[in-house]
Design an enzyme around this catalytic site. Structure first.
Site, PDB file in Angstrom:
ATOM      1  N   LYS A 178      40.454  66.568  22.233  1.00  0.00           N
ATOM      2  CA  LYS A 178      39.646  66.045  23.334  1.00  0.00           C
ATOM      3  C   LYS A 178      39.109  67.181  24.189  1.00  0.00           C
ATOM      4  O   LYS A 178      37.970  67.130  24.667  1.00  0.00           O
ATOM      5  CB  LYS A 178      40.486  65.087  24.185  1.00  0.00           C
ATOM      6  CG  LYS A 178      39.721  64.477  25.371  1.00  0.00           C
ATOM      7  CD  LYS A 178      38.500  63.663  24.930  1.00  0.00           C
ATOM      8  CE  LYS A 178      37.706  63.129  26.122  1.00  0.00           C
ATOM      9  NZ  LYS A 178      38.405  62.042  26.817  1.00  0.00           N
ATOM     10  N   LYS A 197      37.941  68.423  35.533  1.00  0.00           N
ATOM     11  CA  LYS A 197      39.377  68.391  35.212  1.00  0.00           C
ATOM     12  C   LYS A 197      39.604  68.707  33.741  1.00  0.00           C
ATOM     13  O   LYS A 197      40.466  69.529  33.389  1.00  0.00           O
ATOM     14  CB  LYS A 197      39.947  67.010  35.547  1.00  0.00           C
ATOM     15  CG  LYS A 197      41.356  66.749  35.008  1.00  0.00           C
ATOM     16  CD  LYS A 197      41.797  65.332  35.303  1.00  0.00           C
ATOM     17  CE  LYS A 197      41.105  64.281  34.481  1.00  0.00           C
ATOM     18  NZ  LYS A 197      41.599  64.160  33.091  1.00  0.00           N
TER      19      LYS A 197
END
Length: 295
Positions: free
Chosen positions: A173, A241
């Site tokens: 990811k 993030k």
């Protein structure tokens, strides 16, 4: 076939439709959210809202979290009202939000003495993929644990891939987010340059979309870039993030990510200038600001 109940913690923009797809596929879902939400529309199948994480996970062999970071996952799983207080012995916790691959391995090591298992299974495909159960799911964990949750993941995704040991899904990811963020930054630069040079942005993007520069991101974010309407989709704050996780993993692996480091600063600037809640395609605003009002 009677299916065992699944606890689903986190009913945000992604989690709500994912949990509903589970119920539609025949899994009894016990759902819980950290903040109150309006009365949900009727959901097909056995779908119940729980009063606490412990209530949601009572007797469940599979506990899914769709939360922003590992701190939130730890919080909802710990303590007397936490999911692991009442989950079945040896339950598998499936972390589907994007968290640090380093942190997920650390937490799994802490849970191991109590017999709980962890699978990381972050997703790509956005809210559209979540609604239509076409998400790309990147899974990491022990092969036996992945097998235990395979049908559950398959009910939410069009592509489910076991990529390796725990943390592998989160690492994949992170790689995905590198491509997403750098592509959005490149699109932002193209739009800023084209507009500054007097081109019609809509026509420019049509031309780019007809050639080698085309991408799924261009297709999905085209309207936002043309209209400068940056209602999320995926927020800039979450994008920033996730880039931090990619840079953390790169440091641990000794891998240089020079482009990612620059793009990280652009998305950081979105947060620091009050645009963190904008769609991540809004990074074009930072590029325009850096270019100055008068050029």
């Amino acid at each position: 076939m009677t299916r065992a109940p699944v606890a689903f913690l986190g009913l945000g923009r992604m989690g709500a439709p994912m949990s509903e797809n589970l119920a539609a596929a025949g899994f009894p879902v016990r759902a819980w959210n950290r903040t109150p939400r309006g009365r949900p529309d009727p959901v097909a199948g056995d779908y119940q809202r729980a009063a606490s994480p412990a209530d949601a996970a009572r007797g469940c062999d599979v506990v899914i979290t769709m939360l922003p970071d590992i701190a939130e996952v730890r919080a909802v799983c710990s303590g007397p009202d936490g999911a692991l207080a009442d989950a079945a012995p040896g339950a598998v916790v499936v972390i589907m939000g994007t968290v640090s691959p380093v942190a997920v391995r650390q937490w799994a090591a802490e849970l191991a003495p109590a017999g709980f298992r962890v699978v990381d299974a972050p997703v790509s495909g956005g809210d559209v993929g979540a609604r239509h159960a076409t998400l790309s799911i990147m899974a990491g964990g022990d092969e036996g644990d992945i097998a235990r949750v395979g049908d559950v993941l398959g009910a939410m995704g069009g592509v489910v891939r076991h990529l390796g040991p725990l943390g592998s899904g989160q690492l994949a990811k992170a790689c995905n987010q590198i491509v997403v963020a750098t592509t959005l930054a490149a699109l932002g630069e193209a739009v800023a340059l084209g507009a500054r040079g007097g081109l019609d942005v809509a026509e420019l993007l049509d031309v780019l979309g007809g050639g080698l520069a085309n991408s799924r991101l261009l297709e999905v974010k085209r309207e936002a870039l043309v209209t400068h309407s940056f209602v999320p989709g995926g927020s800039a704050a979450f994008q920033h993030k996730d880039l931090g996780f990619a840079l953390e993993a790169a440091r641990a692996a000794g891998c240089a990510l020079p482009v990612t480091a620059v793009v990280d600063q652009l998305f950081g600037a979105m947060r620091w200038t009050g645009h963190g809640d904008d769609d991540h395609s809004g990074v074009v605003q930072i590029i325009e600001a850096l270019s100055g009002a008068d050029g």
